[in-house]
Design a protein around this motif. Structure first.
Motif, PDB file in Angstrom:
ATOM      1  N   TYR A 164      39.926  66.069  55.466  1.00  0.00           N
ATOM      2  CA  TYR A 164      38.641  65.954  54.779  1.00  0.00           C
ATOM      3  C   TYR A 164      38.074  67.339  54.452  1.00  0.00           C
ATOM      4  CZ  TYR A 164      33.641  65.152  54.148  1.00  0.00           C
ATOM      5  OH  TYR A 164      32.355  65.166  53.663  1.00  0.00           O
ATOM      6  N   ALA A 167      41.492  63.112  61.321  1.00  0.00           N
ATOM      7  CA  ALA A 167      40.453  62.616  60.412  1.00  0.00           C
ATOM      8  C   ALA A 167      39.716  63.758  59.730  1.00  0.00           C
ATOM      9  CB  ALA A 167      39.471  61.734  61.186  1.00  0.00           C
ATOM     10  N   ILE A 207      49.651  63.056  58.051  1.00  0.00           N
ATOM     11  CA  ILE A 207      48.636  64.106  57.966  1.00  0.00           C
ATOM     12  C   ILE A 207      49.222  65.331  57.277  1.00  0.00           C
ATOM     13  CG2 ILE A 207      46.974  65.457  59.261  1.00  0.00           C
ATOM     14  CD1 ILE A 207      46.710  62.346  59.442  1.00  0.00           C
ATOM     15  N   SER A 242      37.681  61.935  51.354  1.00  0.00           N
ATOM     16  CA  SER A 242      37.655  60.929  52.422  1.00  0.00           C
ATOM     17  C   SER A 242      38.318  61.491  53.674  1.00  0.00           C
ATOM     18  CB  SER A 242      38.381  59.656  51.973  1.00  0.00           C
ATOM     19  OG  SER A 242      39.713  59.945  51.584  1.00  0.00           O
ATOM     20  N   LEU A 243      38.047  60.845  54.787  1.00  0.00           N
ATOM     21  CA  LEU A 243      38.652  61.264  56.053  1.00  0.00           C
ATOM     22  C   LEU A 243      40.163  61.137  55.984  1.00  0.00           C
ATOM     23  CD1 LEU A 243      36.215  59.557  58.578  1.00  0.00           C
ATOM     24  CD2 LEU A 243      36.337  62.000  58.053  1.00  0.00           C
ATOM     25  N   GLY A 244      40.847  61.979  56.749  1.00  0.00           N
ATOM     26  CA  GLY A 244      42.294  61.932  56.790  1.00  0.00           C
ATOM     27  C   GLY A 244      42.809  60.814  57.672  1.00  0.00           C
ATOM     28  N   GLY A 245      44.124  60.635  57.636  1.00  0.00           N
ATOM     29  CA  GLY A 245      44.757  59.594  58.433  1.00  0.00           C
ATOM     30  C   GLY A 245      44.969  58.331  57.642  1.00  0.00           C
ATOM     31  N   ASN A 246      45.924  57.534  58.077  1.00  0.00           N
ATOM     32  CA  ASN A 246      46.144  56.213  57.496  1.00  0.00           C
ATOM     33  C   ASN A 246      46.592  55.272  58.608  1.00  0.00           C
ATOM     34  OD1 ASN A 246      48.864  56.787  57.975  1.00  0.00           O
ATOM     35  ND2 ASN A 246      49.311  57.263  55.846  1.00  0.00           N
ATOM     36  N   GLY A 269      40.604  56.795  59.019  1.00  0.00           N
ATOM     37  CA  GLY A 269      40.067  58.038  59.563  1.00  0.00           C
ATOM     38  C   GLY A 269      38.886  57.804  60.475  1.00  0.00           C
ATOM     39  N   HIS A 273      40.101  56.536  63.688  1.00  0.00           N
ATOM     40  CA  HIS A 273      40.639  57.651  64.477  1.00  0.00           C
ATOM     41  C   HIS A 273      39.537  58.297  65.315  1.00  0.00           C
ATOM     42  CE1 HIS A 273      44.850  58.362  63.831  1.00  0.00           C
ATOM     43  NE2 HIS A 273      44.758  58.404  62.513  1.00  0.00           N
ATOM     44  N   GLN A 324      49.334  64.572  53.626  1.00  0.00           N
ATOM     45  CA  GLN A 324      48.014  64.641  53.010  1.00  0.00           C
ATOM     46  C   GLN A 324      47.575  66.084  52.795  1.00  0.00           C
ATOM     47  OE1 GLN A 324      45.443  62.366  55.564  1.00  0.00           O
ATOM     48  NE2 GLN A 324      46.156  60.389  54.801  1.00  0.00           N
TER      49      GLN A 324
END
Length: 395
Positions: free
Chosen positions: A320, A316, A377, A333-337, A264, A267, A380
């Motif tokens: 979150y 990101a 995303i 935590s921030l989004g994304g992987n 994230g 990103h 998530q």
């Protein structure tokens, strides 16, 4: 109760995935193009995901920092915004001026009501106004009002009445350089200490960042309005200076202390780096003497800005914020992987060469990759909403 703004954001994220896939198939000739596709594809992300999330988030965020109770959903704002979006989704593919005018008016009204709500929620302390994201949100929404006016007017001939030489560019600059840049900067200023577990490098630079953005973004709206194309680069300088200063505020604490990097965070950093890259590479391109396909670049630049900068940062921040607001998860935590990260910038790597060559297949691959990048995303966000429903969190 789950915020209706967040539910609509999920819906539009799904539509954005379908829009990117449809664009890829249309480019390859598998399906036919239909009227309004480009507008829909971009605005599923900008109006659908970003604006919906911002409208749902900002009152809660401002109330939190003002030590006030979490405000209830303003249904008048929600209904005006979403009725307006629905009208535009119908009116623009049909090119129906009455429906387009109704949609633009409703969204404009929703933005005015939100701006009024935020001003009423803020605390009276001048320190808050200088050191938090509040002035960035107010400025961003103000630019959004200009963007809505010119965006609606594109279909109604308002550009002539407003004596705008390039009304489409005024609309784009108001929404992207104005609204989005200000809102993202405000969110990063407010949220960075909580998700990065460290302070910005120079908190005293926040008023400078705001001033530079304001000077640059007002200039970037005036330049196409008056047709002063020779001043485009000078207008970009203060905007990009503010962007660089914001990026340094984020980067330096991460470099000084290990443990802050995640997909994230990359990103966010990569998105802002993408924005700065053209102005850094511009002198080298000019010295090469090669003629650039400006018509193609100008037509495709909004796609690159939305998919290469706006969307990854939203990847990101939005998950979150969903977790923080819905689950009250202080450790969110921030989004994304790594899948979303790799897919986004592989797509950029295919899209940019397509601007300099007559190979539509490159753009087709890019849109497929961008559609893939949205899947983690969406998963998530769905997991957060599912957990919220199971735990019956009261908000």
């Amino acid at each position: 109760m789950l915020s209706p703004y967040f539910l609509i954001s999920l819906l539009f994220l799904s539509l954005a995935m379908l829009g990117a896939l449809d664009s890829s198939l249309a480019t390859l000739g598998v399906v036919q193009w239909f009227n309004g596709l480009r507008w829909l594809r971009v605005h599923f992300i900008t109006l659908g995901v970003l604006v919906e999330s911002v409208f749902g988030l900002l009152p809660i965020l401002i109330a939190h920092y003002a030590n006030k109770p979490r405000p209830k959903t303003r249904w008048d704002i929600w209904l005006a915004l979403n009725a307006g979006l629905l009208a535009l989704l119908i009116g623009i593919p049909l090119i129906n001026q009455v429906i387009i005018f109704s949609g633009g008016t409703l969204i404009f009204g929703a933005a005015v009501l939100l701006l009024h709500q935020l001003i009423n929620l803020r605390p009276p302390s001048p320190t808050f106004n200088l050191t938090r994201g509040f002035p960035f949100y107010v400025a961003g929404l103000s630019f959004l009002l200009v963007g809505i006016t010119f965006g609606t007017g594109l279909w109604l001939g308002w550009g002539v009445a407003l004596q705008a030489v390039a009304p489409k560019e005024v609309h784009l600059h108001s929404n992207v350089w104005g609204f989005t840049s200000f809102v993202f900067a405000g969110l990063l200023i407010d949220l960075y200490p909580s998700f990065a577990k460290r302070s910005l490098a120079w908190e005293r630079s926040i008023p400078i960042i705001f001033a530079l953005f304001l000077i640059g973004d007002i200039s970037l709206v005036i330049v196409p309005w008056l047709g002063l194309t020779a001043f485009t680069i000078p207008a970009l300088i203060p905007h990009h200076a503010a962007t660089a200063l914001l990026l340094l505020n984020i980067l330096l604490p991460l470099m000084a202390k290990r443990g802050g990097w995640s997909a994230g965070m990359i990103h966010i950093v990569a998105g802002y780096t993408l924005i700065l890259a053209p102005i850094l590479l511009g002198p080298f391109v000019m010295m090469s003497g090669k003629e650039l396909p400006m018509t193609l670049i100008e037509a495709s630049a909004p796609q690159l800005l939305v998919y290469g900068w706006l969307m990854p940062i939203a990847f990101a921040l939005v998950p979150y914020l969903f977790a923080r607001i819905l689950l009250r998860d202080e450790a969110a935590s921030l989004g994304g992987n790594w899948i979303s990260l790799l897919a986004v910038y592989l797509a950029v790597a295919f899209f940019v060469p397509s601007l300099f060559s007559d190979q539509p297949q490159l753009q087709a691959v890019a849109y497929i990759l961008w559609a893939i990048s949205m899947l983690p995303i969406a998963f998530q966000l769905w997991q957060i909403v599912k957990k919220f429903d199971q735990e019956k969190v009261t908000i």
